[in-house]
Design a protein around this motif. Structure first.
Motif, PDB file in Angstrom:
ATOM      1  N   GLY A  85       0.786  -1.226   0.000  1.00 45.70           N
ATOM      2  CA  GLY A  85       0.000   0.000   0.000  1.00 45.70           C
ATOM      3  C   GLY A  85       0.817   1.274   0.000  1.00 45.70           C
ATOM      4  O   GLY A  85       0.308   2.343   0.349  1.00 45.70           O
ATOM      5  N   ILE A  86       2.087   1.182  -0.384  1.00 50.78           N
ATOM      6  CA  ILE A  86       2.951   2.369  -0.441  1.00 50.78           C
ATOM      7  C   ILE A  86       3.250   2.687  -1.897  1.00 50.78           C
ATOM      8  O   ILE A  86       3.826   1.873  -2.621  1.00 50.78           O
ATOM      9  N   ALA A  87       2.848   3.875  -2.334  1.00 52.83           N
ATOM     10  CA  ALA A  87       3.068   4.306  -3.713  1.00 52.83           C
ATOM     11  C   ALA A  87       4.340   5.134  -3.776  1.00 52.83           C
ATOM     12  O   ALA A  87       4.429   6.209  -3.186  1.00 52.83           O
ATOM     13  N   ALA A  88       5.341   4.611  -4.473  1.00 51.21           N
ATOM     14  CA  ALA A  88       6.598   5.322  -4.692  1.00 51.21           C
ATOM     15  C   ALA A  88       6.926   5.226  -6.176  1.00 51.21           C
ATOM     16  O   ALA A  88       6.115   4.755  -6.977  1.00 51.21           O
ATOM     17  N   ALA A  89       8.103   5.677  -6.553  1.00 51.91           N
ATOM     18  CA  ALA A  89       8.472   5.665  -7.967  1.00 51.91           C
ATOM     19  C   ALA A  89       9.950   5.365  -8.097  1.00 51.91           C
ATOM     20  O   ALA A  89      10.692   5.318  -7.115  1.00 51.91           O
ATOM     21  N   SER A  90      10.376   5.177  -9.333  1.00 51.07           N
ATOM     22  CA  SER A  90      11.793   5.000  -9.617  1.00 51.07           C
ATOM     23  C   SER A  90      12.214   6.073 -10.596  1.00 51.07           C
ATOM     24  O   SER A  90      11.405   6.842 -11.103  1.00 51.07           O
ATOM     25  N   GLY A  91      13.485   6.112 -10.883  1.00 56.06           N
ATOM     26  CA  GLY A  91      13.957   7.007 -11.923  1.00 56.06           C
ATOM     27  C   GLY A  91      13.871   6.346 -13.274  1.00 56.06           C
ATOM     28  O   GLY A  91      14.398   6.855 -14.247  1.00 56.06           O
ATOM     29  N   SER A  92      13.205   5.213 -13.346  1.00 53.69           N
ATOM     30  CA  SER A  92      13.134   4.463 -14.583  1.00 53.69           C
ATOM     31  C   SER A  92      11.836   4.739 -15.311  1.00 53.69           C
ATOM     32  O   SER A  92      10.856   5.174 -14.729  1.00 53.69           O
ATOM     33  N   ALA A  93      11.843   4.456 -16.606  1.00 55.01           N
ATOM     34  CA  ALA A  93      10.639   4.599 -17.417  1.00 55.01           C
ATOM     35  C   ALA A  93      10.387   3.294 -18.150  1.00 55.01           C
ATOM     36  O   ALA A  93      11.319   2.681 -18.659  1.00 55.01           O
ATOM     37  N   CYS A  94       9.153   2.869 -18.209  1.00 52.99           N
ATOM     38  CA  CYS A  94       8.834   1.643 -18.930  1.00 52.99           C
ATOM     39  C   CYS A  94       8.752   1.950 -20.422  1.00 52.99           C
ATOM     40  O   CYS A  94       7.946   2.776 -20.850  1.00 52.99           O
ATOM     41  N   THR A  95       9.607   1.309 -21.176  1.00 51.99           N
ATOM     42  CA  THR A  95       9.645   1.512 -22.619  1.00 51.99           C
ATOM     43  C   THR A  95       9.527   0.170 -23.305  1.00 51.99           C
ATOM     44  O   THR A  95      10.405  -0.673 -23.183  1.00 51.99           O
ATOM     45  N   SER A  96       8.403  -0.024 -24.007  1.00 53.11           N
ATOM     46  CA  SER A  96       8.175  -1.278 -24.737  1.00 53.11           C
ATOM     47  C   SER A  96       8.302  -2.483 -23.818  1.00 53.11           C
ATOM     48  O   SER A  96       8.847  -3.522 -24.183  1.00 53.11           O
ATOM     49  N   GLY A  97       7.818  -2.357 -22.607  1.00 51.69           N
ATOM     50  CA  GLY A  97       7.785  -3.480 -21.693  1.00 51.69           C
ATOM     51  C   GLY A  97       9.082  -3.748 -20.960  1.00 51.69           C
ATOM     52  O   GLY A  97       9.160  -4.674 -20.167  1.00 51.69           O
ATOM     53  N   SER A  98      10.122  -2.953 -21.181  1.00 51.61           N
ATOM     54  CA  SER A  98      11.394  -3.172 -20.488  1.00 51.61           C
ATOM     55  C   SER A  98      11.670  -2.012 -19.547  1.00 51.61           C
ATOM     56  O   SER A  98      11.309  -0.872 -19.824  1.00 51.61           O
ATOM     57  N   LEU A  99      12.305  -2.313 -18.429  1.00 53.67           N
ATOM     58  CA  LEU A  99      12.619  -1.282 -17.440  1.00 53.67           C
ATOM     59  C   LEU A  99      13.923  -0.609 -17.818  1.00 53.67           C
ATOM     60  O   LEU A  99      14.977  -1.242 -17.853  1.00 53.67           O
ATOM     61  N   GLU A 100      13.857   0.674 -18.138  1.00 54.09           N
ATOM     62  CA  GLU A 100      15.030   1.414 -18.598  1.00 54.09           C
ATOM     63  C   GLU A 100      15.650   2.171 -17.444  1.00 54.09           C
ATOM     64  O   GLU A 100      14.965   2.857 -16.692  1.00 54.09           O
ATOM     65  N   LEU A 101      16.948   2.061 -17.282  1.00 49.98           N
ATOM     66  CA  LEU A 101      17.641   2.725 -16.197  1.00 49.98           C
ATOM     67  C   LEU A 101      17.561   4.245 -16.350  1.00 49.98           C
ATOM     68  O   LEU A 101      17.674   4.782 -17.448  1.00 49.98           O
ATOM     69  N   SER A 102      17.377   4.943 -15.248  1.00 49.77           N
ATOM     70  CA  SER A 102      17.233   6.399 -15.239  1.00 49.77           C
ATOM     71  C   SER A 102      18.398   7.104 -15.919  1.00 49.77           C
ATOM     72  O   SER A 102      19.565   6.867 -15.598  1.00 49.77           O
TER      73      SER A 102
END
Length: 383
Positions: free
Chosen positions: A318-335
């Motif tokens: 129940g904790i909403a946080a984020a990463s510096g990453s962006a989902c691009t075409s289903g893959s996790l891209e490093l910030s």
């Protein structure tokens, strides 16, 4: 535990006062502002009042504010508009490696059109070195675009010094201030800035509306054409309700700026304190500048616990946080921000961004921090 939202840098809930300010323009006062009849005039007056209100808060002329569809459009309008207006004989732009994608992707598109872009590197705190920016200036440099405060790690840039450098050399200076509005003092009559981008939904206003400050000394070509709205600088029927809500959100944000700054600073400090007591100094790493930073953003790495696993586990709790990453075409891209900071691989791949808001309290942050520490230990121990 009730859900805890720690992603205010992504968006914020609309304040009740803002929603109340918007509702009349969805119901009674619904006319098209370009219409000549009384319904249109009422909407047109609402836009003028909203523009006047925001201009007072930012200390600029109402004529210097251009309403847009949000921060991305404001950034795009600034870069493409300046390029078309000033880039005929001069083709060089300076920006940084840690800008928002709305600036970086616009620069990439301008490169495809024949412009040259220098991407200034940053140090390990995410801050540019002014001397490197000055060294990058060429006779054909017409635009510098540097953000006020980074949306991923919170690091502030030396905006005043950059602006003075740009002004001395006759270079247009654009600043993305999306994360700074409502938390940092913005006096546009004093800051040496030519273009500045804002959006409403980061300050408890509605999504889909923003603004671009265009100083009187600067001219930009329109990004959108097809109508005479916004002094022929942005065609299209205005979002009257959104603009009214934006004005109310700015009014509240500026009025409560100091208290909000102090409040979110305490929340940030509390999370760090709990993480330190639970994990020790070696159990986590705070990314970004130690002092020159936005108060509501905390970017933390948990070496040994990868970002994706942490975020999924936090969400289940129940904790909403984020990463510096962006989902691009289903893959996790490093910030791209963390990459530009040249941090160690295990730091880049375990980073989480927590961002705080005015409605949260110390008890919520304490509970969230304990849960974050527990999840971090569990993931590391499972390896």
């Amino acid at each position: 535990m009730s859900p805890i939202y720690l992603d205010h840098a992504a968006t914020t809930p609309v304040r009740p006062e803002v929603l109340e300010a918007m509702l009349p323009y969805y119901k009674e006062t619904f006319g098209n502002p370009s219409s000549l009849h009384s319904f249109g005039r009422e909407s047109r007056i609402a836009i003028s009042r909203s523009r006047d209100s925001i201009a007072r808060q930012l200390v600029c002329s109402p004529a210097e504010l251009l309403f847009t569809g949000g921060g991305t459009e404001s950034d795009n309008t600034a870069l493409f508009g300046a390029a078309e207006q000033y880039g005929t004989n001069r083709k060089h732009i300076i920006t940084s490696q840690v800008e928002h994608q709305a600036v970086l992707h616009a620069c990439e598109q301008l490169e495809r059109k024949g412009y040259e872009v220098t991407y200034i590197p940053v140090d390990e705190s995410g801050q540019i070195r002014l001397e490197e920016l000055i060294a990058a200036i060429r006779p054909d440099t017409f635009l510098i675009s540097i953000m006020y405060g980074n949306n991923e790690v919170g690091t502030l840039q030396p905006i005043r010094e950059i602006g003075m450098t740009a002004r001395e050399r006759g270079i247009v200076f654009h600043v993305d201030a999306v994360q700074a509005l409502g938390l940092m003092p913005l006096d546009l009559s004093d800051l040496p800035v030519d273009l500045m981008s804002f959006t409403a939904h980061k300050i408890y206003g509605p999504k889909g509306v923003g603004a671009l400050y265009v100083s009187k000394r600067t001219t930009i070509a329109p990004l959108l054409v097809g109508g005479s709205q916004e002094r022929k600088r942005r065609a299209g029927t205005e979002n009257v309700a959104g603009i009214a809500g934006f004005a109310k959100a700015v009014e509240i944000a500026v009025r409560e700026q100091e208290s909000n700054f102090q409040h979110v600073s305490r929340l940030r400090a509390q999370m760090i304190e709990i993480l330190r007591s639970e994990l020790g100094n070696d159990g986590f790493i705070v990314n970004g500048h130690a002092t020159e930073r936005l108060p509501h953003i905390l970017n933390v790495s948990f070496p040994g616990a990868d970002t994706e696993t942490m975020l999924m586990s936090l969400d289940l709790e129940g904790i909403a946080a984020a990463s510096g990453s962006a989902c691009t075409s289903g893959s996790l891209e490093l910030s791209h921000v963390l990459r530009a900071m040249r941090l160690p691989e295990e730091v880049k791949r375990s980073a989480i961004r927590f961002s705080f808001g005015f409605s949260q309290n110390i008890e919520q942050i304490r509970a969230a921090a304990i849960k974050v520490a527990t999840i971090s230990r569990r993931i590391r121990n499972s390896l």
